[in-house]
Scaffold this motif. Structure first.
Motif, PDB file in Angstrom:
ATOM      1  N   LEU A 152       0.796  -1.212   0.000  1.00  0.00           N
ATOM      2  CA  LEU A 152       0.000   0.000   0.000  1.00  0.00           C
ATOM      3  C   LEU A 152       0.835   1.272   0.000  1.00  0.00           C
ATOM      4  O   LEU A 152       0.284   2.371   0.112  1.00  0.00           O
ATOM      5  CB  LEU A 152      -0.935  -0.005   1.214  1.00  0.00           C
ATOM      6  N   HIS A 153       2.166   1.138  -0.089  1.00  0.00           N
ATOM      7  CA  HIS A 153       3.001   2.330  -0.195  1.00  0.00           C
ATOM      8  C   HIS A 153       2.681   3.069  -1.495  1.00  0.00           C
ATOM      9  O   HIS A 153       2.215   2.470  -2.477  1.00  0.00           O
ATOM     10  CB  HIS A 153       4.476   1.955  -0.168  1.00  0.00           C
ATOM     11  N   ALA A 154       2.944   4.358  -1.500  1.00  0.00           N
ATOM     12  CA  ALA A 154       2.635   5.170  -2.680  1.00  0.00           C
ATOM     13  C   ALA A 154       3.376   4.664  -3.912  1.00  0.00           C
ATOM     14  O   ALA A 154       2.810   4.611  -5.009  1.00  0.00           O
ATOM     15  CB  ALA A 154       2.997   6.628  -2.406  1.00  0.00           C
ATOM     16  N   TYR A 155       4.634   4.287  -3.747  1.00  0.00           N
ATOM     17  CA  TYR A 155       5.401   3.824  -4.911  1.00  0.00           C
ATOM     18  C   TYR A 155       4.823   2.521  -5.458  1.00  0.00           C
ATOM     19  O   TYR A 155       4.871   2.266  -6.678  1.00  0.00           O
ATOM     20  CB  TYR A 155       6.885   3.663  -4.553  1.00  0.00           C
ATOM     21  N   GLN A 156       4.269   1.663  -4.584  1.00  0.00           N
ATOM     22  CA  GLN A 156       3.650   0.420  -5.042  1.00  0.00           C
ATOM     23  C   GLN A 156       2.330   0.695  -5.760  1.00  0.00           C
ATOM     24  O   GLN A 156       2.027   0.083  -6.791  1.00  0.00           O
ATOM     25  CB  GLN A 156       3.434  -0.516  -3.855  1.00  0.00           C
ATOM     26  N   ARG A 157       1.545   1.611  -5.218  1.00  0.00           N
ATOM     27  CA  ARG A 157       0.297   1.987  -5.876  1.00  0.00           C
ATOM     28  C   ARG A 157       0.576   2.568  -7.261  1.00  0.00           C
ATOM     29  O   ARG A 157      -0.115   2.258  -8.241  1.00  0.00           O
ATOM     30  CB  ARG A 157      -0.456   3.022  -5.024  1.00  0.00           C
ATOM     31  N   LEU A 158       1.583   3.419  -7.333  1.00  0.00           N
ATOM     32  CA  LEU A 158       1.901   4.062  -8.604  1.00  0.00           C
ATOM     33  C   LEU A 158       2.420   3.047  -9.622  1.00  0.00           C
ATOM     34  O   LEU A 158       2.101   3.134 -10.817  1.00  0.00           O
ATOM     35  CB  LEU A 158       2.931   5.168  -8.374  1.00  0.00           C
ATOM     36  N   SER A 159       3.216   2.076  -9.164  1.00  0.00           N
ATOM     37  CA  SER A 159       3.739   1.059 -10.092  1.00  0.00           C
ATOM     38  C   SER A 159       2.601   0.208 -10.654  1.00  0.00           C
ATOM     39  O   SER A 159       2.639  -0.198 -11.827  1.00  0.00           O
ATOM     40  CB  SER A 159       4.770   0.177  -9.383  1.00  0.00           C
ATOM     41  N   ARG A 160       1.570  -0.065  -9.844  1.00  0.00           N
ATOM     42  CA  ARG A 160       0.412  -0.807 -10.353  1.00  0.00           C
ATOM     43  C   ARG A 160      -0.418   0.065 -11.298  1.00  0.00           C
ATOM     44  O   ARG A 160      -0.923  -0.402 -12.322  1.00  0.00           O
ATOM     45  CB  ARG A 160      -0.453  -1.301  -9.192  1.00  0.00           C
ATOM     46  N   HIS A 161      -0.572   1.341 -10.931  1.00  0.00           N
ATOM     47  CA  HIS A 161      -1.362   2.260 -11.760  1.00  0.00           C
ATOM     48  C   HIS A 161      -0.733   2.415 -13.141  1.00  0.00           C
ATOM     49  O   HIS A 161      -1.442   2.431 -14.154  1.00  0.00           O
ATOM     50  CB  HIS A 161      -1.461   3.609 -11.056  1.00  0.00           C
ATOM     51  N   TRP A 162       0.591   2.530 -13.178  1.00  0.00           N
ATOM     52  CA  TRP A 162       1.318   2.675 -14.439  1.00  0.00           C
ATOM     53  C   TRP A 162       1.670   1.329 -15.080  1.00  0.00           C
ATOM     54  O   TRP A 162       2.121   1.299 -16.209  1.00  0.00           O
ATOM     55  CB  TRP A 162       2.593   3.473 -14.219  1.00  0.00           C
TER      56      TRP A 162
END
Length: 328
Positions: free
Chosen positions: A264-274
């Motif tokens: 749920l870290h921001a970098y993990q969310r962003l990697s899934r989003h992108w």
């Protein structure tokens, strides 16, 4: 200085590559699960090889440029003990209580050695100040482990922060502090050859925990030796500090089991989003190079404005964390 840095980098590439072959043969693999950001079984524990390259680089540097100061030897020695602990944990899975206790002991030994009580000049009682510093070091050790969750991110952050610190330190160009920073950066870059997205090798606890510990040691050493304003490290590591701290606080406030592994870290969310680890890594590089390193330089050269500059560094990052929380 350049020859020993090149030697360390090449040695890291070779040792990590050799470890990768052994890990594949011995099936030392990180298997994907619901909390993973990778999809294929991937060898882990490569941090042991990169930190061995760092230790050899230190040894060679001592022969070429003179012996290291005791503070550097103690810091590196404690980090290597954490490497051994990480190897055991990666292979056997130690209890959280045991690992946390040993991490805390290592942090206490580091603070007690690098910043002995007589140098403290603060209104707080010595014991309380030691406790605050130990907890700060312990948090950096753990958050670095938390943030090692997608390909390349931990090695890139360490290399950038160490390069920035070496560039800004008062002994830049020849001092032991800058050399120590650059040796750590070189070993991380060698590992990055194998960890660049898509990663063929993961760092594991044997790498992320000692790396966080060494970065904390560099912050303490920079202060104790008047090499680098400690606020510079708050800026250089701002992305990792913000993401890990924001996520932990948010999980605690919302009643989530914050001690459990998650993505749920921001970098993990962003990697899934992108759907891309590489794009997140490139964003990390851009923010560091274009925003954080220049602000850290301003902190070093204008220490009277350090408080304002640290806030300036964190404000857009906190806004980004709030926005990332809306991503799946």
């Amino acid at each position: 200085m350049a020859p020993v840095l090149l030697l360390t980098l090449l040695l890291s590439v070779l040792l990590c590559g050799a470890y990768l072959r052994l890990a594949r043969r011995w099936q030392i693999l990180d298997l994907p699960n619901a909390r993973s950001s990778h999809q294929l079984p991937t060898p882990h524990g490569g941090g042991a090889a990169l930190l061995l390259a760092f230790a050899v680089g230190m040894l060679v540097a001592s022969q070429w440029y003179g012996p290291w100061g005791r503070d550097y030897i103690v810091s590196a020695g404690l980090a290597m003990l954490l490497v051994i602990l990480g190897i055991v944990d990666d292979l056997l899975g130690l209890s959280v209580r045991l690992r946390f206790s040993l991490y805390g002991l290592s942090c206490l030994l580091l603070v007690g050695w690098v910043l002995p009580l007589p140098v403290f000049a603060a209104p707080l009682p010595d014991v309380a100040l030691v406790l605050v510093l130990v907890l700060a070091v312990l948090w950096l050790v753990n958050l670095y482990n938390f943030m090692d969750g997608i390909d390349g991110i931990a090695a890139i952050q360490c290399a950038l922060a160490c390069a920035g610190a070496a560039l800004l330190s008062n002994g830049a160009g020849g001092g032991q502090y800058s050399l120590f920073c650059l040796l750590l950066a070189a070993s991380q870059l060698g590992f990055l050859v194998w960890n660049w997205p898509p990663a063929r090798l993961f760092m594991g606890d044997a790498g992320s925990v000692p790396t966080g510990f060494l970065l904390a040691a560099l912050a303490l050493l920079g202060y104790a030796q008047a090499e680098l304003n400690p606020a510079c490290w708050l800026v250089l590591l701002a992305l990792f500090i913000t993401d890990a701290s924001w996520t932990l606080c948010w999980r605690m406030l919302t009643g989530q089991p914050f001690t459990q592994a998650h993505r749920l870290h921001a970098y993990q969310r962003l990697s899934r989003h992108w759907n891309s680890h590489l794009r997140v890594d490139l964003l990390l590089i851009a923010i560091n190079v274009l925003w954080l390193i220049p602000l850290a330089a301003a902190v070093q050269y204008y220490p009277q404005a350090a408080f304002f500059l640290v806030i300036l560094a964190y404000l857009p990052l906190l806004a980004g964390m709030a926005k990332m929380r809306l991503l799946a």
